[in-house]
Design a protein around this motif. Structure first.
Motif, mmCIF file in Angstrom:
data_model
loop_
_atom_site.group_PDB
_atom_site.id
_atom_site.type_symbol
_atom_site.label_atom_id
_atom_site.label_comp_id
_atom_site.label_asym_id
_atom_site.label_seq_id
_atom_site.Cartn_x
_atom_site.Cartn_y
_atom_site.Cartn_z
ATOM 1 N N HIS A 159 -14.676 -7.876 7.242
ATOM 2 C CA HIS A 159 -15.861 -8.368 7.950
ATOM 3 C C HIS A 159 -16.187 -9.814 7.559
ATOM 4 O O HIS A 159 -17.275 -10.314 7.875
ATOM 5 C CB HIS A 159 -17.069 -7.464 7.656
ATOM 6 C CG HIS A 159 -16.984 -6.117 8.313
ATOM 7 N ND1 HIS A 159 -16.188 -5.103 7.820
ATOM 8 C CD2 HIS A 159 -17.588 -5.625 9.430
ATOM 9 C CE1 HIS A 159 -16.314 -4.039 8.606
ATOM 10 N NE2 HIS A 159 -17.153 -4.325 9.586
ATOM 11 N N GLU A 160 -15.235 -10.454 6.842
ATOM 12 C CA GLU A 160 -15.365 -11.848 6.410
ATOM 13 C C GLU A 160 -16.636 -12.095 5.598
ATOM 14 O O GLU A 160 -17.260 -13.154 5.676
ATOM 15 C CB GLU A 160 -15.300 -12.795 7.624
ATOM 16 C CG GLU A 160 -13.965 -12.716 8.354
ATOM 17 C CD GLU A 160 -13.829 -13.748 9.459
ATOM 18 O OE1 GLU A 160 -14.807 -14.483 9.698
ATOM 19 O OE2 GLU A 160 -12.754 -13.817 10.064
ATOM 20 N N ARG A 161 -17.002 -11.102 4.799
ATOM 21 C CA ARG A 161 -18.173 -11.245 3.916
ATOM 22 C C ARG A 161 -17.670 -11.726 2.551
ATOM 23 O O ARG A 161 -17.597 -10.995 1.578
ATOM 24 C CB ARG A 161 -18.922 -9.917 3.815
ATOM 25 C CG ARG A 161 -19.638 -9.571 5.115
ATOM 26 C CD ARG A 161 -20.229 -8.167 5.132
ATOM 27 N NE ARG A 161 -21.108 -7.877 4.015
ATOM 28 C CZ ARG A 161 -21.856 -6.776 3.929
ATOM 29 N NH1 ARG A 161 -21.849 -5.894 4.941
ATOM 30 N NH2 ARG A 161 -22.609 -6.545 2.880
ATOM 31 N N TRP A 162 -17.300 -13.011 2.515
ATOM 32 C CA TRP A 162 -16.612 -13.554 1.342
ATOM 33 C C TRP A 162 -17.511 -13.621 0.113
ATOM 34 O O TRP A 162 -17.033 -13.513 -1.023
ATOM 35 C CB TRP A 162 -16.034 -14.925 1.669
ATOM 36 C CG TRP A 162 -15.066 -14.853 2.814
ATOM 37 C CD1 TRP A 162 -15.203 -15.409 4.051
ATOM 38 C CD2 TRP A 162 -13.820 -14.136 2.834
ATOM 39 N NE1 TRP A 162 -14.128 -15.097 4.846
ATOM 40 C CE2 TRP A 162 -13.257 -14.318 4.133
ATOM 41 C CE3 TRP A 162 -13.127 -13.375 1.901
ATOM 42 C CZ2 TRP A 162 -12.050 -13.758 4.495
ATOM 43 C CZ3 TRP A 162 -11.922 -12.816 2.257
ATOM 44 C CH2 TRP A 162 -11.391 -13.011 3.545
ATOM 45 N N ASP A 163 -18.808 -13.786 0.311
ATOM 46 C CA ASP A 163 -19.718 -13.772 -0.839
ATOM 47 C C ASP A 163 -19.688 -12.418 -1.536
ATOM 48 O O ASP A 163 -19.673 -12.330 -2.766
ATOM 49 C CB ASP A 163 -21.157 -14.081 -0.397
ATOM 50 C CG ASP A 163 -21.341 -15.542 -0.017
ATOM 51 O OD1 ASP A 163 -20.464 -16.355 -0.387
ATOM 52 O OD2 ASP A 163 -22.338 -15.860 0.648
ATOM 53 N N ASP A 164 -19.643 -11.353 -0.713
ATOM 54 C CA ASP A 164 -19.589 -10.008 -1.292
ATOM 55 C C ASP A 164 -18.241 -9.751 -1.954
ATOM 56 O O ASP A 164 -18.161 -9.064 -2.972
ATOM 57 C CB ASP A 164 -19.848 -8.956 -0.205
ATOM 58 C CG ASP A 164 -21.300 -8.957 0.259
ATOM 59 O OD1 ASP A 164 -22.179 -9.123 -0.605
ATOM 60 O OD2 ASP A 164 -21.545 -8.812 1.466
ATOM 61 N N VAL A 165 -17.161 -10.295 -1.365
ATOM 62 C CA VAL A 165 -15.845 -10.186 -2.001
ATOM 63 C C VAL A 165 -15.901 -10.827 -3.379
ATOM 64 O O VAL A 165 -15.390 -10.282 -4.366
ATOM 65 C CB VAL A 165 -14.750 -10.850 -1.137
ATOM 66 C CG1 VAL A 165 -13.434 -10.949 -1.919
ATOM 67 C CG2 VAL A 165 -14.525 -10.067 0.150
ATOM 68 N N GLY A 166 -16.550 -12.001 -3.463
ATOM 69 C CA GLY A 166 -16.679 -12.699 -4.744
ATOM 70 C C GLY A 166 -17.460 -11.882 -5.760
ATOM 71 O O GLY A 166 -17.112 -11.860 -6.944
ATOM 72 N N LYS A 167 -18.507 -11.200 -5.286
ATOM 73 C CA LYS A 167 -19.312 -10.375 -6.203
ATOM 74 C C LYS A 167 -18.486 -9.224 -6.762
ATOM 75 O O LYS A 167 -18.618 -8.854 -7.930
ATOM 76 C CB LYS A 167 -20.543 -9.833 -5.467
ATOM 77 C CG LYS A 167 -21.582 -10.897 -5.148
ATOM 78 C CD LYS A 167 -22.714 -10.311 -4.319
ATOM 79 C CE LYS A 167 -23.712 -11.396 -3.906
ATOM 80 N NZ LYS A 167 -24.777 -10.860 -3.010
ATOM 81 N N VAL A 168 -17.643 -8.656 -5.906
ATOM 82 C CA VAL A 168 -16.778 -7.567 -6.370
ATOM 83 C C VAL A 168 -15.808 -8.078 -7.430
ATOM 84 O O VAL A 168 -15.582 -7.439 -8.451
ATOM 85 C CB VAL A 168 -16.001 -6.923 -5.193
ATOM 86 C CG1 VAL A 168 -14.987 -5.911 -5.713
ATOM 87 C CG2 VAL A 168 -16.957 -6.251 -4.224
ATOM 88 N N ARG A 169 -15.250 -9.270 -7.184
ATOM 89 C CA ARG A 169 -14.329 -9.865 -8.164
ATOM 90 C C ARG A 169 -15.031 -10.093 -9.505
ATOM 91 O O ARG A 169 -14.464 -9.848 -10.571
ATOM 92 C CB ARG A 169 -13.807 -11.208 -7.640
ATOM 93 C CG ARG A 169 -12.729 -11.077 -6.593
ATOM 94 C CD ARG A 169 -12.064 -12.430 -6.408
ATOM 95 N NE ARG A 169 -11.472 -12.546 -5.095
ATOM 96 C CZ ARG A 169 -11.414 -13.671 -4.412
ATOM 97 N NH1 ARG A 169 -11.936 -14.783 -4.901
ATOM 98 N NH2 ARG A 169 -10.824 -13.714 -3.239
ATOM 99 N N GLU A 170 -16.282 -10.571 -9.450
ATOM 100 C CA GLU A 170 -17.035 -10.803 -10.681
ATOM 101 C C GLU A 170 -17.286 -9.489 -11.419
ATOM 102 O O GLU A 170 -17.208 -9.425 -12.653
ATOM 103 C CB GLU A 170 -18.372 -11.484 -10.360
ATOM 104 C CG GLU A 170 -18.244 -12.948 -9.972
ATOM 105 C CD GLU A 170 -17.585 -13.773 -11.074
ATOM 106 O OE1 GLU A 170 -17.930 -13.577 -12.253
ATOM 107 O OE2 GLU A 170 -16.711 -14.610 -10.752
ATOM 108 N N ALA A 171 -17.586 -8.434 -10.642
ATOM 109 C CA ALA A 171 -17.803 -7.121 -11.252
ATOM 110 C C ALA A 171 -16.532 -6.630 -11.941
ATOM 111 O O ALA A 171 -16.580 -6.027 -13.020
ATOM 112 C CB ALA A 171 -18.253 -6.117 -10.198
ATOM 113 N N MET A 172 -15.384 -6.910 -11.323
ATOM 114 C CA MET A 172 -14.104 -6.516 -11.922
ATOM 115 C C MET A 172 -13.882 -7.249 -13.244
ATOM 116 O O MET A 172 -13.415 -6.661 -14.224
ATOM 117 C CB MET A 172 -12.953 -6.813 -10.958
ATOM 118 C CG MET A 172 -12.916 -5.910 -9.744
ATOM 119 S SD MET A 172 -11.614 -6.346 -8.555
ATOM 120 C CE MET A 172 -10.147 -5.774 -9.412
ATOM 121 N N LYS A 173 -14.240 -8.526 -13.274
ATOM 122 C CA LYS A 173 -14.066 -9.312 -14.503
ATOM 123 C C LYS A 173 -14.984 -8.789 -15.609
ATOM 124 O O LYS A 173 -14.573 -8.662 -16.762
ATOM 125 C CB LYS A 173 -14.374 -10.787 -14.234
ATOM 126 C CG LYS A 173 -13.308 -11.502 -13.418
ATOM 127 C CD LYS A 173 -13.700 -12.957 -13.164
ATOM 128 C CE LYS A 173 -12.683 -13.656 -12.275
ATOM 129 N NZ LYS A 173 -13.110 -15.040 -11.941
#
Length: 576
Positions: A420-434
């Protein structure tokens, strides 16, 4: 004494044992016939009429137990539901005046294997060396078997290498350990070395380990050679061996050969045989054949168990037979089989793949006290497939609440956002993974060419022929685009340009393996690839076109099932 031993051999119940015990106690002979008392304890601890607690009671009535009497209890505990108690008894015995012997160590090691007690096994190993028992082949074999079962293949290999003498059991233990562990290629090499270099004749245990390794690697050629040996040596008279052959052929992509073995078995079929064959059809997407076999099983007098139903439900799942699967699931309790969390998970997956997310959600809620992370992961995967952001977020929250740290959970949610091209949310998921130190599992694939297994990872340039492979892949991508292929870039988890996304998809491990297969085998030869993760949408679309353009049958086994690509179509009918 002879009369007492004769009475002991005739004991058929615990009551008989207690009568004999009472006679020994009242006659004052209990302490003075240690061999008879030992047999009495062994009968209580190890026989079909065993009562381990009574064996321990008998033991505690002895003023000065012998090594054999200690061993009887340790052995019984090692075989019980509480093997850790055997380790405790071994420690107590080691500190007592009575010395342990090689048998004591062997029984304690077997308890370590069952309890996965690595540190205790190492301590016993050091005592074996100190006591001078390390020349005992049987004990050394038990030791390497323990290390293999607790997952330390390095120690198992070291014990094997340092053995001054090895018997077939030693070879079998290491082959099985390597096959069941993470080193199936080495298991095959050891099997060849044993039979070709050492001149030892593999038995039914040896071939079981080797077949397991072939199954993991998809090594059909090696598996076929082992099957020939099995038939030559009449090892196919063992049902467990035939079951392993069926499983090997199925996991190597040859369900027709698996079924031929199933049909021609001379040793008779057991429950595991039927379950293995039903699951084989399920893995290959032949739901109709799996359900037909499930029906034949009941007619043959073999009652389906929980595994049978799970195999049949998986068949419905892989073939999209939703109504059949729901009907089968609802009939389980009527047939006296209680569904467990795996059955619920399969039905949730079945409904989720069909887009019936609300029904899947309701099933999970109906067993909320027993629902595990897999059920919510399944719902999350279905939400990703159908782009249901709300359901995906809800499932993801549940997984976080349950403490799940699987990288797949985060990747699936990222896929939903990326689609859905929600790149901000993709970034938040990446941060949660870190923050949670979650690392994505790298994708890799295997292909066997001329008996050699070649492994590829995504973007791999380590292969000696990587330049030729990449050149072939570039050619492939040009040709599939001429057939109308458009890269499925919506799930690439990067906010980058479309060209970069296409490049990221182009060098997936299964594409590299297929390209290597094309340049390494003659025209018309089937290509078979094994993937550790689920095949992605883009690779699935590309390999369908490769099978048509290059006129090749291509078989891909991913972590869930087989995909057989022929003439531009897949056996899964794009339902996986």
């Amino acid at each position: 004494m002879a009369n007492l031993e004769s009475l002991l051999q005739k004991c058929t119940s615990l009551a008989h044992i207690k009568q004999l015990q009472s006679h020994l106690l009242t006659s004052g002979k209990f302490q003075f016939y240690p061999s008879l008392t030992t047999k009495l304890i062994e009968l209580c601890a190890l026989s079909p009429i065993a009562d381990l607690s009574h064996a321990i009671t008998l033991f505690h009535q002895l003023r000065k137990p012998s090594t054999n009497q200690w061993n009887a209890v340790v052995r019984g505990l090692a075989q019980s539901l509480q093997p850790t108690q055997a380790i405790s008894w071994y420690k107590t015995m080691s500190q007592a005046s009575q010395k342990v012997d090689a048998l004591t160590c062997s029984f304690a090691l077997k308890a370590c294997a069952r309890a996965l007690a690595f540190s205790e096994a190492m301590q016993i190993h050091s005592q074996i060396v100190r006591f001078g028992f390390d020349v005992d082949v049987l004990l050394q074999t038990t030791l390497l078997d323990v290390y293999a079962k607790v997952g330390d293949l390095g120690f198992a290999q070291k014990v094997f290498d340092e053995m001054s003498e090895r018997d077939i059991a030693s070879w079998n233990a290491l082959i099985a350990g390597l096959a069941q562990g993470s080193r199936p290629t080495e298991a095959i090499a050891l099997f060849k070395r044993m039979s070709e270099e050492e001149g030892l004749k593999p038995n039914e245990v040896t071939v079981l380990g080797a077949l397991s390794a072939c199954s993991q690697l998809g090594g059909a050629k090696g598996g076929e050679k082992i099957h020939v040996y099995i038939m030559e040596e009449k090892l196919d008279m063992h049902v467990i061996v035939c079951n392993a052959v069926i499983d090997m052929y199925a996991k190597c992509g040859f369900v027709d050969k698996a079924y031929r073995v199933f049909k021609n078995m001379k040793c008779g079929k057991n429950l595991i045989t039927w379950n293995t064959m039903i699951m084989a059809f399920a893995m290959h997407g032949d739901g109709d054949k799996a359900l037909e076999l499930f029906g034949e099983m009941a007619k043959s007098g073999v009652c389906p168990d929980a595994v049978s139903y799970l195999a049949a439900l998986c068949a419905c799942n892989h073939a999209g037979l939703v109504e059949d699967g729901v009907r089968l699931f609802n009939s389980m309790e009527e047939q006296g089989v209680s569904p467990n969390v795996k059955h619920y998970g399969t039905v949730v997956d079945l409904l989720g793949r069909a887009g019936r997310l609300q029904e899947a959600y309701q099933i999970i809620n109906s067993i909320s006290m027993f629902a595990d992370v897999v059920l919510w992961q399944t719902l999350l995967g279905a939400s990703k497939t159908y782009g249901n952001v709300e359901m995906a977020e809800m499932a993801s929250r549940k997984l976080v609440e349950m403490g799940s740290k699987g990288c797949g959970d985060f990747v699936l949610l990222s896929n939903v956002y990326a689609a859905h091209e929600r790149w901000d949310d993709v970034g938040k998921v990446r941060e949660a993974m870190k923050r949670r130190d979650v690392k994505k599992i790298p994708g890799f694939g295997y292909i066997e060419v001329d008996g050699v297994i070649h492994k590829f990872v995504n973007g791999d340039q380590s292969h000696v022929k990587w330049r030729e492979i990449y050149a072939k892949l570039d050619e492939i991508m040009l040709r599939v685009k001429a057939y109308g292929y458009v890269a499925k870039i919506n799930n690439v988890l990067h906010d980058i340009g479309e060209e970069e996304k296409e490049n990221a998809l182009s060098y997936h491990c299964e594409k590299l393996a297929v390209a290597f297969g094309l340049i390494s085998t003659s025209d018309g030869t089937p290509i078979q690839v094994i993937k550790n993760l689920r095949i992605c949408d883009d690779c699935h679309a590309v390999i369908k076109l490769i099978s048509k353009i290059y006129n090749r049958e291509i078989i891909v086994r991913d972590r869930a099932r087989f995909h057989r690509f022929e003439e531009g179509c897949c056996s899964c009918r794009d339902y996986w």
